[in-house]
Design an enzyme around this catalytic site. Structure first.
Site, PDB file in Angstrom:
ATOM      1  N   ASN A  11       0.868  -1.174   0.000  1.00 18.97           N
ATOM      2  CA  ASN A  11       0.000   0.000   0.000  1.00 18.97           C
ATOM      3  C   ASN A  11       0.909   1.230   0.000  1.00 18.97           C
ATOM      4  OD1 ASN A  11      -1.770   2.033   0.543  1.00 18.97           O
ATOM      5  ND2 ASN A  11      -2.609   1.139   2.418  1.00 18.97           N
ATOM      6  N   ARG A  28      -2.712  -2.075  -3.215  1.00 14.80           N
ATOM      7  CA  ARG A  28      -3.909  -1.285  -2.949  1.00 14.80           C
ATOM      8  C   ARG A  28      -3.803  -0.011  -3.784  1.00 14.80           C
ATOM      9  NH1 ARG A  28      -5.456   2.267   2.331  1.00 14.80           N
ATOM     10  NH2 ARG A  28      -7.538   2.805   1.639  1.00 14.80           N
ATOM     11  N   HIS A  75     -12.471   3.572   0.566  1.00 12.65           N
ATOM     12  CA  HIS A  75     -12.572   2.534   1.612  1.00 12.65           C
ATOM     13  C   HIS A  75     -13.341   1.301   1.150  1.00 12.65           C
ATOM     14  CE1 HIS A  75     -12.021   6.028   4.615  1.00 12.65           C
ATOM     15  NE2 HIS A  75     -10.878   5.396   4.476  1.00 12.65           N
ATOM     16  N   GLU A 118      -8.309  -5.093   5.491  1.00  7.71           N
ATOM     17  CA  GLU A 118      -8.213  -4.812   4.060  1.00  7.71           C
ATOM     18  C   GLU A 118      -7.180  -5.708   3.376  1.00  7.71           C
ATOM     19  OE1 GLU A 118      -7.985  -0.934   5.702  1.00  7.71           O
ATOM     20  OE2 GLU A 118      -8.931  -0.068   3.933  1.00  7.71           O
ATOM     21  N   ARG A 167      -8.996  16.271   7.661  1.00  5.06           N
ATOM     22  CA  ARG A 167      -9.781  16.737   6.510  1.00  5.06           C
ATOM     23  C   ARG A 167     -11.127  17.294   6.974  1.00  5.06           C
ATOM     24  NH1 ARG A 167      -9.323  11.232   3.328  1.00  5.06           N
ATOM     25  NH2 ARG A 167      -7.309  10.800   4.261  1.00  5.06           N
ATOM     26  N   ASN A 172     -12.575   1.220  18.210  1.00  8.55           N
ATOM     27  CA  ASN A 172     -12.052   1.489  19.559  1.00  8.55           C
ATOM     28  C   ASN A 172     -12.708   2.608  20.344  1.00  8.55           C
ATOM     29  OD1 ASN A 172      -9.719  -0.400  19.537  1.00  8.55           O
ATOM     30  ND2 ASN A 172      -9.127   0.843  17.781  1.00  8.55           N
TER      31      ASN A 172
HETATM   32  P1  ADP Z   1      -5.936   5.032   9.027  1.00  5.80           P
HETATM   33  O1  ADP Z   1      -7.077   5.715   8.349  1.00  5.80           O
HETATM   34  O2  ADP Z   1      -4.671   5.832   9.008  1.00  5.80           O
HETATM   35  O3  ADP Z   1      -5.766   3.578   8.665  1.00  5.80           O
HETATM   36  P2  ADP Z   1      -6.822   3.968  11.580  1.00  5.80           P
HETATM   37  O4  ADP Z   1      -7.917   3.125  11.043  1.00  5.80           O
HETATM   38  O5  ADP Z   1      -5.650   3.300  12.173  1.00  5.80           O
HETATM   39  O6  ADP Z   1      -6.352   5.074  10.566  1.00  5.80           O
HETATM   40  O7  ADP Z   1      -7.489   4.913  12.702  1.00  5.80           O
HETATM   41  C1  ADP Z   1      -6.764   5.911  13.360  1.00  5.80           C
HETATM   42  C2  ADP Z   1      -7.706   6.584  14.351  1.00  5.80           C
HETATM   43  O8  ADP Z   1      -8.150   5.598  15.294  1.00  5.80           O
HETATM   44  C3  ADP Z   1      -7.060   7.696  15.157  1.00  5.80           C
HETATM   45  O9  ADP Z   1      -7.913   8.827  15.233  1.00  5.80           O
HETATM   46  C4  ADP Z   1      -6.938   7.069  16.523  1.00  5.80           C
HETATM   47  O10 ADP Z   1      -7.062   8.023  17.539  1.00  5.80           O
HETATM   48  C5  ADP Z   1      -8.144   6.170  16.581  1.00  5.80           C
HETATM   49  N1  ADP Z   1      -7.939   5.168  17.636  1.00  5.80           N
HETATM   50  C6  ADP Z   1      -7.043   4.165  17.687  1.00  5.80           C
HETATM   51  N2  ADP Z   1      -7.120   3.520  18.880  1.00  5.80           N
HETATM   52  C7  ADP Z   1      -8.091   4.148  19.592  1.00  5.80           C
HETATM   53  C8  ADP Z   1      -8.643   3.969  20.901  1.00  5.80           C
HETATM   54  N3  ADP Z   1      -8.214   3.018  21.705  1.00  5.80           N
HETATM   55  N4  ADP Z   1      -9.633   4.797  21.291  1.00  5.80           N
HETATM   56  C9  ADP Z   1     -10.081   5.782  20.478  1.00  5.80           C
HETATM   57  N5  ADP Z   1      -9.599   6.005  19.240  1.00  5.80           N
HETATM   58  C10 ADP Z   1      -8.617   5.202  18.800  1.00  5.80           C
END
Ligand code: ADP
Length: 407
Positions: free
Chosen positions: A13, A94, A185, A390, A246, A340
């Site tokens: 990716n 990707r 996505h 993914e 964004r 999360n």
């Molecule tokens: P990307 O789009 O870069 O793949 P991710 O899917 O890894 O991003 O998501 C990143 C986001 O997930 C960030 O805003 C991060 O704060 C949030 N995040 C990761 N772990 C937690 C958590 N334990 N609680 C709340 N938010 C979380």
């Protein structure tokens, strides 16, 4: 199974300043090794390797990493794990934007590269680097040149009807220049919808779901009878939900105002809307949802950012109810925030009470760090958290196409 019979797909990716990879054991459908190269072409270049079998992480720092050098180092390191280069059957790339023509995964050849190139204006931070990834692999490992597959993030949305994908601007801008909604996505939506179909043991074609992919970038998709019928990202991944940096939806006149009254140039305006807005713009300090959650009760800006985030998300979810035919099987959260953030899910669900969405607070609080659970209460519209994957989809698509190729 002996080591000799192992079959791996290498998933790449490539972005403008980072590169992620994963090695998937395609027979077991398991990720065994992965990593991220960050700060390419800078003094701070670094590669993080993760051995997924023992969760061990290793970081190496190498100044001014290029794509070529990164791929060489990644393969060198990977070989320590998988032992034999021949066990890599193919490479899955990707590719963020497939434009109108590329709406299914495909083996990459010259013509495909040209088509990916033609969508560069719609994904300038991704598509050029997908092409570079393909070219570097081809030159370093000529035997893998024709074993590379492009999997598109836009492809899942090719079923969106014209009333959803057209903008209400002069029609010829679509006809001549392809200005329309493409979404993103899609690989994640494909994984999550397949997974949900397995969980509830119901064929995808009978499923109506609303999926919220909430990561640093975030979008939402209305999936009716297993097919995407609308999604919040548009011509590019800037439209839709409030994201890490964004803006998501804004009145387009803001751009005229910044240009005419504040005398900003297009580069500055782009920088504001793509890199300085969203959660970062409102908190003025941080783009990370963890920061927003931790400071919700302590800091007015974090409090405001959380409220805005959930307000906008719930509005989209509510509007997608109109596309669900006669029933809705589930609302699904995925991506780093969706998987999360207990607070985002709770506050968003609270706003949807009128639609019979009720949160089971205990289940919600206990669902994070990769857990796949239903988090709604008994009589509610089902709400699920399904961690996305993914890379598995990219590997499966690559394997499928290369198998077809061989038969
Ligand atoms: P990307 O789009 O870069 O793949 P991710 O899917 O890894 O991003 O998501 C990143 C986001 O997930 C960030 O805003 C991060 O704060 C949030 N995040 C990761 N772990 C937690 C958590 N334990 N609680 C709340 N938010 C979380």
């Amino acid at each position: 199974m002996s080591k000799k019979t192992k079959k791996y797909i290498f998933v790449l990716n490539c972005g403008s300043s980072s590169l992620k990879f994963a090695i998937i054991d395609i027979l077991k459908k398991e990720k065994i090794f992965s990593g991220t190269v960050e700060f390419l072409h800078s003094k701070k270049s670094q590669i993080t390797f993760k051995d997924c079998t023992n969760e061990e992480n290793k970081v190496i720092f190498l100044e001014n990493l290029t794509y070529k050098k990164s791929i060489e180092v990644i393969f060198q390191k990977s070989l320590e794990k998988i032992k034999c280069l021949q066990s890599i059957l193919g490479i899955g790339h990707r590719i963020v934007h497939g434009g109108e023509k590329l709406h299914q995964s495909t083996i990459i050849d010259k013509k495909i590269i040209e088509q990916i190139r033609s969508s560069i204006p719609f994904a300038p931070l991704h598509n050029p680097f997908g092409i570079i990834g393909f070219q570097e692999i081809s030159s370093i490992f000529p035997h893998l040149k024709h074993k590379q597959v492009a999997v598109f993030d836009t492809a899942f949305h090719h079923t969106i009807p014209s009333e959803s994908y057209l903008y209400a601007i002069p029609y010829e801008l679509y006809k001549k220049y392809g200005i329309r909604r493409y979404g993103a996505h899609g690989i994640s939506y494909q994984y999550v919808s397949k997974k949900f179909s397995k969980i509830v043991k119901k064929d995808l074609k009978y499923l109506n779901i609303i999926v919220c992919h909430l990561g640093n970038g975030g979008s939402i998709a209305a999936i009716a009878n297993g097919k995407s019928v609308d999604t919040s990202m548009g011509l590019t991944p800037l439209e839709g939900l409030m994201m890490g940096t964004r803006s998501g939806d804004i009145d387009p006149s803001i751009i005229f105002y910044l240009y005419e009254n504040l005398k900003m140039n297009i580069g500055q305006i782009r920088e504001i809307l793509t890199k300085k807005s969203g959660i970062l713009g409102i908190t003025q300090i941080n783009n990370d949802m963890r920061y927003v959650e931790d400071n919700y009760h302590k800091d007015t800006n974090a409090n405001r950012a959380m409220k805005m985030y959930c307000h906008r998300l719930s509005k989209y979810i509510a509007s997608y109810f109109t596309m669900m035919n006669d029933h809705l099987d589930a609302i699904i959260f995925t991506g780093g925030i969706g998987e999360n953030s207990v607070m985002v899910r709770k506050m968003t669900m609270e706003k949807l009470k009128l639609f019979n969405v009720q949160c089971d607070e205990e289940k919600n609080a206990n669902t994070k760090f990769g857990k796949c659970e239903m988090i709604s209460s008994k009589n509610s519209i089902p709400v699920w958290v399904i961690p996305t994957n993914e890379e598995i989809i990219i590997a499966e698509e690559t394997f499928r196409l290369l198998e077809i190729e061989q038969t």
